[in-house]
Write an enzyme that holds these catalytic residues in place. Sequence first.
Site, mmCIF file in Angstrom:
data_model
loop_
_atom_site.group_PDB
_atom_site.id
_atom_site.type_symbol
_atom_site.label_atom_id
_atom_site.label_comp_id
_atom_site.label_asym_id
_atom_site.label_seq_id
_atom_site.Cartn_x
_atom_site.Cartn_y
_atom_site.Cartn_z
ATOM 1 N N TYR A 1 0.763 -1.176 0.049
ATOM 2 C CA TYR A 1 -0.069 -0.007 0.058
ATOM 3 C C TYR A 1 1.019 1.204 -0.043
ATOM 4 C CZ TYR A 1 -4.149 -2.831 0.937
ATOM 5 O OH TYR A 1 -5.258 -3.740 0.550
ATOM 6 N N LYS B 1 3.984 -14.560 2.664
ATOM 7 C CA LYS B 1 4.202 -15.324 1.345
ATOM 8 C C LYS B 1 5.749 -15.421 1.066
ATOM 9 C CE LYS B 1 2.252 -17.155 -2.324
ATOM 10 N NZ LYS B 1 1.340 -18.592 -2.108
ATOM 11 N N ASP C 1 -1.959 -18.255 1.845
ATOM 12 C CA ASP C 1 -2.860 -19.163 1.105
ATOM 13 C C ASP C 1 -3.582 -20.174 2.351
ATOM 14 O OD1 ASP C 1 -0.332 -19.170 0.309
ATOM 15 O OD2 ASP C 1 -0.836 -20.528 -1.394
ATOM 16 N N ASP D 1 -5.910 -7.171 5.037
ATOM 17 C CA ASP D 1 -6.839 -6.457 4.317
ATOM 18 C C ASP D 1 -8.110 -7.572 3.848
ATOM 19 O OD1 ASP D 1 -8.592 -4.349 3.485
ATOM 20 O OD2 ASP D 1 -7.327 -3.823 1.900
ATOM 21 N N ASP E 1 -11.208 -9.271 5.799
ATOM 22 C CA ASP E 1 -12.543 -9.294 5.187
ATOM 23 C C ASP E 1 -13.337 -10.683 5.232
ATOM 24 O OD1 ASP E 1 -12.456 -6.434 5.256
ATOM 25 O OD2 ASP E 1 -13.408 -6.614 3.047
#
Length: 330
Positions: free
Chosen positions: A125, A171, A203, A227, A231
Site C-alpha cells: 500500500y 508469502k 493461502d 486487508d 474481510d
Amino acid sequence: MMTMMIAVLPGDGIGPEVLRSAIDVLKKVAPDLETVHGDVGLECFSRRGEYLPDDTIDLIKASDAVLFGAITTPLKAEGYRSPILRIRKEFDLYANLRPVRNPAPGIGLVDMDVVIVRENTEGMYTGDETVDADGVDLRRRVSRAASERICRFARELSESQGRKRVTCVHKANVLRKSDGLFRDVFYEVMEGSDIDSRDMIVDAAAAALVTSPQDLDVIVTLNLYGDILSDEAAALAGGLGIAPSANLGDRHALFEPVHGSAPDIAGRGIANPTAALLTTAMMLEHIGRADEAASLRGAVTASLSSGHRTRDLDGDLGTYEFTEQVLSRL
Ligand code: ATP
C-alpha cells in the site's frame, strides 16, 4: 479528573446513521465523555471543497480518540487522496487491529475468535506506482523497523489479553527477501515469550480461517494480506455489519467499523449498527473504560441472542429499533 474528548467523524452514506447509534449508546454508558463532531468525506467536499479540512486535523490532534463512520470514494478520483489513508499516515497509526468473533451464538458461518493485527503503513500500500508504455511497476516496501514495530505490538497485545498463540502470516516461499524479512523479524521479536509462535503462508491461512479457525488466535501480517483475511474472517463470523476495527499509533487512535459507506442502503435506516457499537466498545477499552466496554458488548450480544436483528442478519429491525434494544439492556 480531566474530561476526555472523543472526535466524532461520521462521514458519508451509512456512516452518520451508525454513528448516531454509537453516540446515543455512548451518552448512556459514559455520559462524562465529551464528543465533538468534525467534517470529513465526499459530503464535506461538496460543501467545503475539501475532503479533510484543517479543523478536522486539529480536532483529531486534540482528541483522546476518534470515532470514524465511513466515507464514499468519489467516482472521478483524479488527484484524490483518501482521508482515512491520510489520517493513518499523518498520525502514524501503524497498527490496524481487527478482532473477529461471532457477535452472538448462531450468527455467522464459522465459529471463531481471532484477532488480526495488520501492518498499516507499507507493504503493497505504498501507492508508489510507475506507468510505462507496457504496464505499471509497483514499489512494495517491507522494512525492518515497521516489521519490528507491528510484531512487537502483536506480542504485547497477545500478552496483555492472555492469548495463547501468535501466527505470522506471509508469502515468504515466493517473496523470499521481503516477506522473509517480516517472518525473521517476527521470530526475533517473539523470542523469550511464553506465547506459542508460528508462521503460515497466506493461502494456507485463508483456508484455515474456514476449516480450523480454532487453531488461530492472534494473526500478525502485512498490509494486503491483513486487508483480505480480515474481510474473509468478518464474512465468516456474521458479515460486514458486525466487524469493528481500530487504527492505533503510539499517541493517537482511530476506531471505525470495517464496512464502508454502503451507498446501496444509505438513507433507509436499515444499516446494522453492531459494527459501530462494537467499535465504540473497543474505543472505550482503549481509553481505560473496560467496564463500560464490557457492558456495551454484553448488551449487543444479549439483544442479538434474543432474536433482535437487522436485515443483514435475517431480522427485520431498522438501525434505530436495534439501537433501542441495546439501550434498553444497558
Ligand atoms: P464503499 O465504497 O464506501 O466502501 P461499498 O458498498 O463498496 O462502499 P461497503 O459499504 O462495505 O462497501 O458495503 C458492502 C456491502 O455490505 C453492501 O451491499 C452494503 O449494503 C453491505 N453493508 C455494509 N455495511 C453494512 C451494515 N452496517 N449493515 C448492513 N449492510 C451493510
